[in-house]
Design a protein around this motif. Structure first.
Motif, short mmCIF file in Angstrom:
data_model
loop_
_atom_site.label_atom_id
_atom_site.label_comp_id
_atom_site.label_asym_id
_atom_site.label_seq_id
_atom_site.Cartn_x
_atom_site.Cartn_y
_atom_site.Cartn_z
N ASP A 64 -8.15 -0.32 -4.05
CA ASP A 64 -8.36 1.05 -3.62
C ASP A 64 -7.24 1.44 -2.67
OD1 ASP A 64 -9.46 2.99 -1.48
OD2 ASP A 64 -10.77 3.25 -3.22
N MET A 65 -6.60 2.57 -2.96
CA MET A 65 -5.42 2.95 -2.20
C MET A 65 -5.76 3.40 -0.79
SD MET A 65 -2.91 2.47 -4.21
CE MET A 65 -1.66 3.36 -3.34
N LYS B 227 0.81 -1.21 0.00
CA LYS B 227 0.00 0.00 0.00
C LYS B 227 0.85 1.26 0.00
CE LYS B 227 -3.71 2.22 2.63
NZ LYS B 227 -4.62 2.09 3.77
N GLU C 167 0.63 -0.12 -11.55
CA GLU C 167 -0.73 0.39 -11.36
C GLU C 167 -1.49 -0.48 -10.37
OE1 GLU C 167 -4.61 1.51 -14.16
OE2 GLU C 167 -2.77 0.71 -15.03
N PRO C 168 -1.96 0.08 -9.25
CA PRO C 168 -2.63 -0.74 -8.24
C PRO C 168 -4.01 -1.19 -8.70
CG PRO C 168 -2.78 1.57 -7.67
CD PRO C 168 -1.93 1.48 -8.90
N ARG D 149 -10.40 6.85 -8.62
CA ARG D 149 -10.36 5.40 -8.39
C ARG D 149 -9.41 5.03 -7.24
NH1 ARG D 149 -7.08 1.73 -12.51
NH2 ARG D 149 -5.45 2.84 -11.36
N ASP D 150 -8.21 5.61 -7.26
CA ASP D 150 -7.17 5.16 -6.33
C ASP D 150 -7.13 5.93 -5.02
OD1 ASP D 150 -6.40 3.37 -8.30
OD2 ASP D 150 -4.86 4.68 -9.11
N VAL E 217 2.57 6.01 -7.30
CA VAL E 217 1.48 6.56 -8.11
C VAL E 217 1.42 8.08 -7.98
CG1 VAL E 217 -1.02 6.60 -8.46
CG2 VAL E 217 0.14 4.44 -8.09
#
Length: 393
Positions: free
Chosen positions: A191-192, A6, A187-188, A127-128, A13
């Motif tokens: 959800d960050m 995480k 790219e994760p 999104r993240d 990012v």
């Protein structure tokens, strides 16, 4: 793509978003300080040379909706990587082929790339970082402001040593640096903020922004704040020259404006959680901008520097607000992409013609009196549409 930790994914990012956003203004903002040398060397009118900033902004309006297509077909990573290559190559080409045709051609393709990247970055943030959108929009707008500041300030320095083609082409190096970091970023998939996997169903757009009156208000607000930004970016240096400053000093004036802007880009969004009302922020930052315009209208040469700083405060606050409005109104990344694409598409179309119109008016009048009144009209319309959004909230 594999999942990463995480904290490391968060840092990578954020850094990648910063570097990508750094490339979304130099190809445009480097033109402003070079308007007079380009116009003189290529024997152009003020209207013709102003197209060099009008064309990319027009493309940003026309092609922003393609962000939805690119995201669904190729994904964020491949799409943005490819578009960074486009920005880098066409920026570099300005140094090897410094003709008016090539400047227009490069402006066209760079504008397309910027148009598609912008909404995709907003969607990535939605999104993240769904619980940190204001902070990450601050990073995004800070990167854009920093890119504009670097280009506005150092293009004149490179011009003094090597000429305007080198001054424009040197900014291709930013695209190369961003591309290297972007391609190395994982790219994760989760959800960050909370580690929860985003369900596929959240990618469905629940409602079309084109049918929403609120989205249209956002579009118009974005359009006038963008018109204010690009008109100032293009014509503040010529206005400063008209008031008696040299080309180098006029470039420094633009640097002051954009330097203040980037400070506000990162600092003002940090206060949004404590003072969330967007309309109050619009009123606050536009009070600074109005004061700056009035100084340019009625004060002497000494006022140009202070006016640039005051306008920088307004620009620094307006852009993150305009970026946040679609994210505030949506529930998923794909929906945010759709709303951001609409507001940026229509907004940039509105603003695309403003620098050109100002150039044509200047050709006919020989002064910037009407230009400054146009800037005040932008302020009025921004307040109007921010009020309508606040009333509908």
């Amino acid at each position: 793509m594999r999942k990463v930790g995480k904290k490391s994914a968060l840092a990578s990012v954020i850094f990648a978003i910063l570097l990508v956003s750094l490339n979304l203004r130099p190809a445009i903002s480097s033109i402003g300080p070079m308007l007079e040398p380009i116009r003189t060397d290529l024997s152009l009118s003020n209207g013709q040379v102003s197209l060099l900033t009008a064309v990319p902004v027009l493309c940003m309006g026309l092609f922003a909706p393609f962000a939805i297509v690119f995201n669904r077909r190729f994904g964020f990573k491949r799409s943005i990587g490819f578009l960074l290559v486009i920005i880098g190559l066409f920026t570099l080409g300005r140094g090897f082929w410094p003709s008016y045709f090539n400047l227009l051609l490069s402006s066209f393709f760079i504008g397309i790339a910027i148009a598609i990247i912008g909404p995709m970055l907003s969607a990535m943030i939605k999104r993240d970082f769904p619980n940190r959108t204001a902070s990450l929009i601050g990073v995004y707008s800070f990167g854009m402001g920093l890119g504009a500041t670097l280009a506005a300030g150092f293009t004149s320095v490179v011009y003094s040593a090597y000429g305007w083609p080198a001054g424009l082409a040197i900014w291709s190096g930013l695209a190369l640096a961003a591309l290297i970091v972007w391609l190395r970023t994982t790219e994760p998939k989760s959800d960050m903020d909370d580690g929860q996997v985003v369900p596929e169903s959240t990618l469905i757009i629940a409602r079309s922004p084109w049918k929403s009156l609120k989205a249209w208000y956002m579009l118009l607000f974005f359009g006038f704040q963008s018109a204010f930004f690009f008109s100032m970016l293009t014509w503040l240096a010529p206005i400063a020259i008209d008031k008696g400053l040299s080309v180098l000093a006029a470039g420094a004036v633009v640097t002051v404006m954009t330097a203040v802007q980037i400070v506000c880009n990162i600092s003002i969004p940090l206060l949004f959680s404590r003072y969330p009302n967007r309309f109050h922020w619009v009123l606050a930052v536009l009070s600074f901008g109005t004061a700056g315009i009035l100084l340019l209208m009625f004060a002497g040469t000494w006022s140009v520097w202070l006016a640039a700083a005051l306008i920088g405060v307004a620009l620094g606050g307006l852009f993150p607000i305009a970026l946040l409005l679609p994210l505030d109104a949506t529930d998923s990344a794909d929906e945010a992409n759709s709303w951001a694409a609409m507001t940026q598409s229509g907004g940039y179309l509105i603003s695309a013609f403003m620098p050109f119109i100002i150039g044509v008016v200047y050709d006919h009048t020989g002064n910037h009196d009407i230009s400054l009144w146009l800037f005040l009209s932008f302020v009025f319309f921004m307040i109007l549409f921010a009020y309508l959004l606040n009333r509908k909230a």
